[in-house]
Enzyme design. Structure first.
Site, PDB file in Angstrom:
ATOM      1  N   SER A 133       0.855  -1.187   0.000  1.00  0.00           N
ATOM      2  CA  SER A 133       0.000   0.000   0.000  1.00  0.00           C
ATOM      3  C   SER A 133       0.888   1.234   0.000  1.00  0.00           C
ATOM      4  O   SER A 133       2.073   1.162   0.371  1.00  0.00           O
ATOM      5  CB  SER A 133      -0.883  -0.004   1.249  1.00  0.00           C
ATOM      6  OG  SER A 133      -1.541   1.237   1.423  1.00  0.00           O
ATOM      7  N   TYR A 146      -2.868  -0.891  10.304  1.00  0.00           N
ATOM      8  CA  TYR A 146      -2.650  -1.221   8.894  1.00  0.00           C
ATOM      9  C   TYR A 146      -1.290  -0.714   8.420  1.00  0.00           C
ATOM     10  O   TYR A 146      -0.551  -1.431   7.734  1.00  0.00           O
ATOM     11  CB  TYR A 146      -3.777  -0.612   8.057  1.00  0.00           C
ATOM     12  CG  TYR A 146      -3.780  -1.041   6.615  1.00  0.00           C
ATOM     13  CD1 TYR A 146      -4.172  -2.323   6.257  1.00  0.00           C
ATOM     14  CD2 TYR A 146      -3.417  -0.159   5.602  1.00  0.00           C
ATOM     15  CE1 TYR A 146      -4.187  -2.724   4.920  1.00  0.00           C
ATOM     16  CE2 TYR A 146      -3.437  -0.543   4.270  1.00  0.00           C
ATOM     17  CZ  TYR A 146      -3.830  -1.821   3.941  1.00  0.00           C
ATOM     18  OH  TYR A 146      -3.846  -2.210   2.617  1.00  0.00           O
TER      19      TYR A 146
END
Length: 273
Positions: A133, A146
């Site tokens: 990401s 995350y």
């Protein structure tokens, strides 16, 4: 011969779009899901859909065994896509919740990848593509759980790429920005399940961020096809790049991260968050 790929987290979004596109391009796709109902739906669409829960080692072993039985013991590619988020301030994140997200996003991924590497080493080739990401190189407020798994994935993947050099196994990172999937909705459910936000000293901020304005960022999301295009390059190019960033936002964040002092970058991210 038809190339084979195992993709994790195919119930929707990036994993599902990759499965559909790669099958169309001639790949033999094993589209795994965590839930039996999702596997059944994908089988009805004509996919091989092994049940793989990345938080359960026995499920990982059984799912991979099913794939290798079907292929005769070979596997050309692995796309590690399965992951989830738990939005919260780090100070309000229960340690158990952090363990839970690492179990799927990192430990399960590591387990599956370790099982696949000997298969690829024996056949002399393979592709391991990990879905990271933009939050794997630039932290973002409220996303500490995350962020930390994706930062860990970046380090793990970079190390594997160097260690597997010369084996015929290419290791690649995909680094999406905001993509139009159900990831945000699923993260919201995890937030409601795991975070006691009303007990936080910043309860008012939680209400504004996740209760009153949930889903307001949908306008910033890019189509999932952008990610799939980079996955195709990572899998099919004879000399794939080490990492593929997806969306202009991800590219800009990467450049600014390299150019700006840390405090200036912190201030910029706080302003847009």
């Amino acid at each position: 011969m038809t190339r084979s790929i195992l993709i994790t987290g195919c119930s929707s979004g990036i994993g599902y779009d990759a499965a559909v596109t790669l099958r169309r391009r001639g790949w033999r796709v094993f589209a795994s899901c965590r839930k039996a109902d999702d596997c059944a739906r994908l089988r009805a669409e004509g996919f091989h859909a092994p049940l793989i829960d990345m938080a359960e080692p026995a499920s990982i072993g059984a799912g991979l065994a099913e794939v290798l039985t079907a292929t005769g013991g070979t596997l050309d590619a692995l796309y590690n896509n399965a992951a989830f988020g738990i939005p919260a301030l780090v100070e309000d994140l229960p340690t158990g919740a952090l363990r839970e997200i690492f179990e799927t996003n990192i430990f399960g991924l590591h387990d599956l990848t370790r099982r696949v590497i000997p298969v690829m080493r024996a056949q002399g080739h393979g592709r391991i593509v990990n879905c990271s990401s933009g939050l794997g190189y630039q932290a973002y407020p409220w996303r500490g759980a995350y962020n930390s798994t994706k930062f860990a994935l970046e380090g793990l993947t970079d190390t594997m790429r160097m260690e597997l050099h010369g084996t015929g196994i290419h290791v690649v990172l995909i680094e999406p920005g905001l993509i139009e999937t159900d990831f945000g909705k699923n993260s919201q459910r995890n937030f409601e399940r795991l975070i006691d936000w009303e007990a936080s000293v910043r309860a008012a901020d939680y209400r504004h961020e996740f209760i009153d304005n949930a889903g307001m960022r949908s306008r910033k999301q890019a189509p999932v096809s952008l990610v799939t295009g980079k996955i195709v390059r990572a899998l099919e190019h004879p000399r794939p790049r080490a990492r593929y960033r997806v969306t202009t936002l991800a590219e800009v964040a990467y450049v600014l991260k390299r150019l700006l002092p840390t405090r200036a970058m912190d201030a910029l991210v706080r302003r847009v968050s």
